[in-house]
Design a protein around this motif. Structure first.
Motif, mmCIF file in Angstrom:
data_model
loop_
_atom_site.group_PDB
_atom_site.id
_atom_site.type_symbol
_atom_site.label_atom_id
_atom_site.label_comp_id
_atom_site.label_asym_id
_atom_site.label_seq_id
_atom_site.Cartn_x
_atom_site.Cartn_y
_atom_site.Cartn_z
ATOM 1 N N ALA A 175 -20.822 40.180 -10.373
ATOM 2 C CA ALA A 175 -19.503 40.604 -9.898
ATOM 3 C C ALA A 175 -18.521 39.470 -10.159
ATOM 4 O O ALA A 175 -18.204 38.686 -9.266
ATOM 5 N N PRO A 176 -18.037 39.343 -11.392
ATOM 6 C CA PRO A 176 -17.239 38.160 -11.757
ATOM 7 C C PRO A 176 -15.950 38.039 -10.969
ATOM 8 O O PRO A 176 -15.254 39.021 -10.711
ATOM 9 N N GLN A 177 -15.643 36.819 -10.570
ATOM 10 C CA GLN A 177 -14.389 36.490 -9.903
ATOM 11 C C GLN A 177 -13.839 35.225 -10.552
ATOM 12 O O GLN A 177 -14.599 34.327 -10.931
ATOM 13 N N ALA A 178 -12.525 35.154 -10.667
ATOM 14 C CA ALA A 178 -11.890 34.028 -11.351
ATOM 15 C C ALA A 178 -11.233 33.087 -10.351
ATOM 16 O O ALA A 178 -10.922 33.456 -9.219
ATOM 17 N N ARG A 179 -10.989 31.844 -10.833
ATOM 18 C CA ARG A 179 -10.320 30.837 -10.003
ATOM 19 C C ARG A 179 -9.699 29.793 -10.929
ATOM 20 O O ARG A 179 -10.208 29.544 -12.028
ATOM 21 N N LEU A 180 -8.604 29.205 -10.508
ATOM 22 C CA LEU A 180 -8.021 28.100 -11.265
ATOM 23 C C LEU A 180 -9.026 26.968 -11.398
ATOM 24 O O LEU A 180 -9.709 26.617 -10.426
ATOM 25 N N ASP A 181 -9.116 26.390 -12.586
ATOM 26 C CA ASP A 181 -9.978 25.227 -12.800
ATOM 27 C C ASP A 181 -9.119 23.985 -12.550
ATOM 28 O O ASP A 181 -8.521 23.419 -13.469
ATOM 29 N N LEU A 182 -9.082 23.563 -11.317
ATOM 30 C CA LEU A 182 -8.203 22.465 -10.926
ATOM 31 C C LEU A 182 -8.640 21.133 -11.520
ATOM 32 O O LEU A 182 -7.802 20.255 -11.759
#
Length: 424
Positions: A175-182
């Motif tokens: 269940a892919p979820q994205a996030r900023l790569d800080l």
């Protein structure tokens, strides 16, 4: 929290897939029967590119326009302006500033001074013109990708080198979820070449990602530390799903001392894409001084009909918006169930805002260009993920703002061309 966790319409069991659209809902947010939003009927009534770009046998689910009918409050406002022959020029946001400020205050707790609100034709214009005054010498502009393809086209108008910083994808196999790569963002900001501007998509298109307050705070701190001008495109923010908290970037930027402006419009939330009116909001006085340098033609090119439609949307169209969000959530739940049952190998990133579905077809057996196969063989027009930048290849984007029966038809067409498709 994932979009699946926060949607009240997430299927509670693994029983039979609901393929009877009438059992789900009967009318759109304006109360129009969904039978009247059959694509064959809409193709005969509407003239936007959604309905004219492809032949009649193609189901168009590519461009970010809703099939839903306009909110009655907006329709009546536009009719009244036409009857008054009120089609002249503009030089300021006028009543739109207060209408937007009221919506931002009530929905997000964001107190927006009226003087900080500036008028532009659309969000693309807002991004480009903000870059011109914020970083007139040009430089390097960063994007978190995959993202809205038109960003790449916008930057052809200004002297900027584009730097792509891919999102971090969590649990890509299920269940892919994205996030900023800080970490990667800080590395780019701190590099010898540096970054001059960062265009934030908040919520993020195409994933429907609503960035957390913590991630936005860290981004603002990095922008302040490395003197990066942040332009936050928040056009999908009104469509944040129930149970999810949207955080405007401007107050966080102001608190961190980061230079930032926000570009937004009623166009996505209320289906006003062609109305051509948006706002640019300064995060603080320093940003406002920059926006006061916008060319005089920036507000003049906006549509007076779009302005009044936006006023009606933000001030009077909130109940319609809530019904639209509820329908989008129901469509998302239906679509997730259909993908699981009928599209083996396809991974769906469920949105927490907006009506765009981001699908990974790389393991579905349609080759390197699933978008072309789906268009040619299934006669369904989607957006090609490769156009969204690094990380987009093998993906497609699908529009969920339509009748449930349209979603069912699209999935059935796609399922019919998959090598491992299960029978309906």
């Amino acid at each position: 929290m994932s979009a699946g966790d926060c949607s009240p319409n997430t299927p509670a069991s693994s029983g039979a897939v609901r393929t009877d659209a009438s059992a789900l809902t009967e009318v759109d947010p304006s109360g129009i029967p969904f039978a009247q939003l059959d694509p064959a009927l809409l193709r005969a009534q509407r003239t936007s590119i959604k309905w004219t770009r492809f032949p009649a046998d193609v189901l168009p689910l590519f461009v970010a326009e809703m099939d839903f009918t306009l909110a009655p409050e907006i329709r009546d406002t536009l009719v009244a302006r036409i009857e008054a022959s009120d089609t002249g020029y503009l030089d300021s946001p006028g009543p739109l500033a207060d209408a937007f400020a009221g919506f931002a205050r009530d929905r997000w707790g964001w107190e927006v001074p009226g003087a900080y609100v500036h008028l532009a034709t659309d969000v693309a214009t807002g991004v480009v013109e903000s870059l011109r005054v914020g970083r007139p010498a040009g430089g390097r502009v960063a994007l978190a990708t995959p993202t809205y393809p038109s960003f790449f086209e916008m930057f052809e108008e200004v002297p900027f080198e584009v730097v792509e910083i891919p999102l971090t994808i969590i649990d890509p196999d299920h269940a892919p979820q994205a996030r900023l790569d800080l970490v990667a963002i800080e590395r780019a900001f701190a590099s010898p070449q540096g970054i001059d501007a960062f265009v934030l998509c908040n919520p993020h298109n195409p994933h429907g990602l609503v960035h957390s307050a913590a991630d936005l705070t860290r981004l603002a701190q990095l922008a302040a530390q490395y003197d990066v001008f942040v332009i936050s495109d928040e056009i999908h923010a009104p469509l944040t799903h129930a149970g999810v908290t949207f955080t405007p970037f401007a107050p966080i930027a102001a608190a961190a001392g980061a230079l930032s402006v926000t570009t937004t419009s009623a166009s996505k939330g209320w289906n006003l894409a062609g109305a051509k009116c948006s706002v640019i909001i300064a995060a603080d006085e320093a940003a406002n001084r920059l926006l006061l340098q916008l060319p005089p033609e920036t507000p003049v090119r906006a549509s007076i009909l779009g302005l009044h439609a936006g006023v009606a949307a933000f001030a009077k169209g909130r109940e319609w918006l809530d019904r639209a969000i509820a329908q989008i959530e129901a469509n998302d739940a239906l679509f997730a169930e259909l993908v699981e049952a009928k599209l083996p190998g396809v991974r769906y990133t469920r949105p927490a805002a907006g009506y765009l579905a981001w699908l990974d077809f790389s393991a579905a057996g349609l080759g390197e260009n699933p978008h072309e196969r789906i268009l040619t063989d299934a006669k369904v027009a989607l957006n090609d993920g490769a156009a969204f930048g690094e990380g987009g290849a093998g993906h497609v984007r699908l529009n969920l703002a339509c009748a449930p029966a349209t979603i069912i038809e699209a999935v059935d067409r796609i399922a019919a061309i998959l090598p491992g498709a299960r029978p309906a």
